[in-house]
Design a protein around this motif. Structure first.
Motif, PDB file in Angstrom:
ATOM      1  N   THR A   1     -29.212 -44.168  36.041  1.00 50.98           N
ATOM      2  CA  THR A   1     -29.366 -43.266  34.908  1.00 50.98           C
ATOM      3  C   THR A   1     -28.035 -42.585  34.620  1.00 50.98           C
ATOM      4  N   SER A   2     -27.736 -42.420  33.335  1.00 46.49           N
ATOM      5  CA  SER A   2     -26.484 -41.767  32.967  1.00 46.49           C
ATOM      6  C   SER A   2     -26.620 -40.261  33.131  1.00 46.49           C
ATOM      7  N   ALA A   3     -25.478 -39.591  33.315  1.00 46.72           N
ATOM      8  CA  ALA A   3     -25.471 -38.144  33.478  1.00 46.72           C
ATOM      9  C   ALA A   3     -25.926 -37.465  32.184  1.00 46.72           C
ATOM     10  N   ARG A   4     -26.571 -36.327  32.333  1.00 44.61           N
ATOM     11  CA  ARG A   4     -27.002 -35.545  31.176  1.00 44.61           C
ATOM     12  C   ARG A   4     -25.772 -35.100  30.394  1.00 44.61           C
ATOM     13  N   ARG A   5     -25.800 -35.252  29.071  1.00 42.39           N
ATOM     14  CA  ARG A   5     -24.644 -34.924  28.254  1.00 42.39           C
ATOM     15  C   ARG A   5     -25.085 -34.208  26.994  1.00 42.39           C
ATOM     16  N   THR A   6     -24.362 -33.145  26.629  1.00 40.67           N
ATOM     17  CA  THR A   6     -24.658 -32.375  25.431  1.00 40.67           C
ATOM     18  C   THR A   6     -23.816 -32.818  24.247  1.00 40.67           C
ATOM     19  N   VAL A   7     -22.526 -33.111  24.499  1.00 43.68           N
ATOM     20  CA  VAL A   7     -21.585 -33.531  23.463  1.00 43.68           C
ATOM     21  C   VAL A   7     -21.303 -35.015  23.622  1.00 43.68           C
ATOM     22  N   HIS A   8     -21.250 -35.734  22.513  1.00 44.03           N
ATOM     23  CA  HIS A   8     -21.014 -37.175  22.564  1.00 44.03           C
ATOM     24  C   HIS A   8     -19.823 -37.560  21.684  1.00 44.03           C
ATOM     25  N   GLY A   9     -19.199 -38.676  22.027  1.00 41.95           N
ATOM     26  CA  GLY A   9     -18.153 -39.241  21.194  1.00 41.95           C
ATOM     27  C   GLY A   9     -16.751 -38.759  21.487  1.00 41.95           C
ATOM     28  N   THR A  10     -16.576 -37.951  22.529  1.00 41.00           N
ATOM     29  CA  THR A  10     -15.249 -37.451  22.888  1.00 41.00           C
ATOM     30  C   THR A  10     -14.702 -38.244  24.065  1.00 41.00           C
ATOM     31  N   THR A  11     -13.439 -38.628  23.973  1.00 40.48           N
ATOM     32  CA  THR A  11     -12.786 -39.340  25.076  1.00 40.48           C
ATOM     33  C   THR A  11     -11.759 -38.463  25.774  1.00 40.48           C
ATOM     34  N   ILE A  12     -10.962 -37.706  25.009  1.00 38.88           N
ATOM     35  CA  ILE A  12      -9.878 -36.898  25.552  1.00 38.88           C
ATOM     36  C   ILE A  12     -10.268 -35.424  25.579  1.00 38.88           C
ATOM     37  N   GLY A  13     -10.095 -34.790  26.731  1.00 38.26           N
ATOM     38  CA  GLY A  13     -10.257 -33.350  26.850  1.00 38.26           C
ATOM     39  C   GLY A  13      -8.895 -32.689  26.916  1.00 38.26           C
ATOM     40  N   ILE A  14      -8.752 -31.540  26.250  1.00 37.52           N
ATOM     41  CA  ILE A  14      -7.472 -30.833  26.196  1.00 37.52           C
ATOM     42  C   ILE A  14      -7.661 -29.401  26.678  1.00 37.52           C
ATOM     43  N   ILE A  15      -6.990 -29.058  27.769  1.00 36.76           N
ATOM     44  CA  ILE A  15      -7.007 -27.696  28.279  1.00 36.76           C
ATOM     45  C   ILE A  15      -5.915 -26.907  27.566  1.00 36.76           C
ATOM     46  N   VAL A  16      -6.299 -25.799  26.922  1.00 35.15           N
ATOM     47  CA  VAL A  16      -5.371 -25.002  26.122  1.00 35.15           C
ATOM     48  C   VAL A  16      -5.200 -23.634  26.765  1.00 35.15           C
ATOM     49  N   LEU A  17      -3.950 -23.201  26.905  1.00 28.27           N
ATOM     50  CA  LEU A  17      -3.683 -21.866  27.426  1.00 28.27           C
ATOM     51  C   LEU A  17      -4.139 -20.813  26.433  1.00 28.27           C
ATOM     52  N   ASP A  18      -4.312 -19.581  26.920  1.00 27.72           N
ATOM     53  CA  ASP A  18      -4.861 -18.490  26.120  1.00 27.72           C
ATOM     54  C   ASP A  18      -3.771 -17.918  25.213  1.00 27.72           C
ATOM     55  N   THR A  19      -3.732 -18.406  23.983  1.00 30.20           N
ATOM     56  CA  THR A  19      -2.718 -17.984  23.012  1.00 30.20           C
ATOM     57  C   THR A  19      -3.382 -17.601  21.704  1.00 30.20           C
ATOM     58  N   ALA A  20      -2.568 -16.985  20.804  1.00 35.69           N
ATOM     59  CA  ALA A  20      -3.098 -16.608  19.492  1.00 35.69           C
ATOM     60  C   ALA A  20      -2.135 -16.947  18.373  1.00 35.69           C
ATOM     61  N   PHE A  21      -1.007 -17.622  18.665  1.00 37.38           N
ATOM     62  CA  PHE A  21      -0.056 -17.949  17.597  1.00 37.38           C
ATOM     63  C   PHE A  21      -0.576 -19.111  16.755  1.00 37.38           C
ATOM     64  N   GLU A  22      -0.099 -19.175  15.510  1.00 33.42           N
ATOM     65  CA  GLU A  22      -0.530 -20.237  14.613  1.00 33.42           C
ATOM     66  C   GLU A  22      -0.004 -21.578  15.105  1.00 33.42           C
ATOM     67  N   ARG A  23      -0.878 -22.544  15.145  1.00 31.24           N
ATOM     68  CA  ARG A  23      -0.517 -23.909  15.525  1.00 31.24           C
ATOM     69  C   ARG A  23      -0.587 -24.794  14.291  1.00 31.24           C
ATOM     70  N   LEU A  24       0.417 -25.650  14.143  1.00 31.64           N
ATOM     71  CA  LEU A  24       0.525 -26.504  12.972  1.00 31.64           C
ATOM     72  C   LEU A  24       0.052 -27.918  13.297  1.00 31.64           C
ATOM     73  N   PRO A  25      -0.314 -28.707  12.282  1.00 27.85           N
ATOM     74  CA  PRO A  25      -0.641 -30.108  12.539  1.00 27.85           C
ATOM     75  C   PRO A  25       0.509 -30.787  13.283  1.00 27.85           C
ATOM     76  N   GLY A  26       0.160 -31.489  14.336  1.00 17.10           N
ATOM     77  CA  GLY A  26       1.142 -32.056  15.249  1.00 17.10           C
ATOM     78  C   GLY A  26       1.122 -31.343  16.582  1.00 17.10           C
ATOM     79  N   ASP A  27       0.799 -30.060  16.572  1.00 13.91           N
ATOM     80  CA  ASP A  27       0.630 -29.299  17.813  1.00 13.91           C
ATOM     81  C   ASP A  27      -0.559 -29.838  18.578  1.00 13.91           C
ATOM     82  N   ILE A  28      -0.489 -29.810  19.895  1.00 15.82           N
ATOM     83  CA  ILE A  28      -1.565 -30.372  20.708  1.00 15.82           C
ATOM     84  C   ILE A  28      -2.895 -29.684  20.449  1.00 15.82           C
ATOM     85  N   ALA A  29      -2.877 -28.389  20.089  1.00 18.19           N
ATOM     86  CA  ALA A  29      -4.127 -27.651  19.911  1.00 18.19           C
ATOM     87  C   ALA A  29      -4.495 -27.474  18.441  1.00 18.19           C
TER      88      ALA A  29
END
Length: 237
Positions: A2-30
């Motif tokens: 049996t597969s593990a219980r999952r709430t979100v589907h269709g995601t392959t890459i997870g991104i850990i983001v540091l606690d920031t508040a500055f504006e991020r532009l397209p191209g930025d990792i976040a």
């Protein structure tokens, strides 16, 4: 099985983001529009860039472990982070993570070095040269001593990140990045490829490559390569 219980589907890459508040532009990792494939973000609350760059990233391992657990539970098949200086804990986080873990754009250095013509070296653009230590290189399988240029402390990119600017001037930040690369190449004309340590610099990778005619590697090139390995393109027969 049996597969593990999952709430979100269709995601392959997870991104850990540091606690920031500055504006991020397209191209930025976040910035979500950076990615042509679905990603899942996870903010490590209370862990700021200064804690990682100027402090001891190992003190935040518990927060990163929790973030890894959350992302894996949401279906992430590989995980990356939003700060190149987390290379300092690449080995510790890789040992903990049950899926491939890529802490930093610096991981590309050994591969790039082996691809360059004789007499050419990798050059680095970093957010804080004084904070880049031997352990950062060791943990990505690279040797220290590479040509380095740092973004000026009083320049718009570092100032906006430090001050958590709610709006940034893209053109000014691009000039900041280009001028930093120009200094790097003036001091080290043997540089044959550029690696951008800072995960906030990919918005300017295209401008750098066009201006200086060199390959530019950043966290986006690394994660795109990783995604293509996990979800290979399908070819028509």
């Amino acid at each position: 099985m049996t597969s593990a219980r999952r709430t979100v589907h269709g995601t392959t890459i997870g991104i850990i983001v540091l606690d920031t508040a500055f504006e991020r532009l397209p191209g930025d990792i976040a910035h979500a529009e950076t990615w042509p494939f679905p990603v899942q973000f996870r903010v490590v609350r209370g862990v700021r860039p200064a804690d990682v760059i100027e402090g001891d990233a190992s003190l935040a391992l518990a927060a990163f472990h929790e973030a890894i657990d959350d992302l894996v539970s949401l279906g992430a098949r590989a995980i990356t982070t939003s700060c190149g200086f987390l290379a300092a804990v690449q080995d510790e986080l890789t040992r903990y993570s049950p899926v491939p873990f890529f802490a930093s754009a610096l991981l590309q250095i050994p591969l790039i070095e082996r691809s360059l013509p004789a007499g050419r070296r990798v050059g680095l653009v970093v957010s804080d040269a004084n904070a880049l230590q031997e352990r950062h290189f060791r943990n990505v399988g690279a040797e220290p001593g590479l040509p380095i240029a740092e973004l000026p402390a009083d320049g718009p990119i570092r100032a906006n990140m430090r001050d958590n600017a709610q709006q940034v001037d893209r053109a000014a930040q691009e000039r900041d990045a280009l001028e930093t690369v120009e200094r790097l190449l003036a001091a080290h004309p043997d540089v044959g490829a550029i690696v951008l340590e800072c995960a906030n610099l990919p918005p300017y990778s295209d401008a750098i490559a066009r201006r200086f005619g060199l390959p530019v590697y950043d966290i986006v090139t690394l994660v795109t390569w990783l995604h293509n390995a996990l979800v290979p393109p399908r070819y028509r027969v």
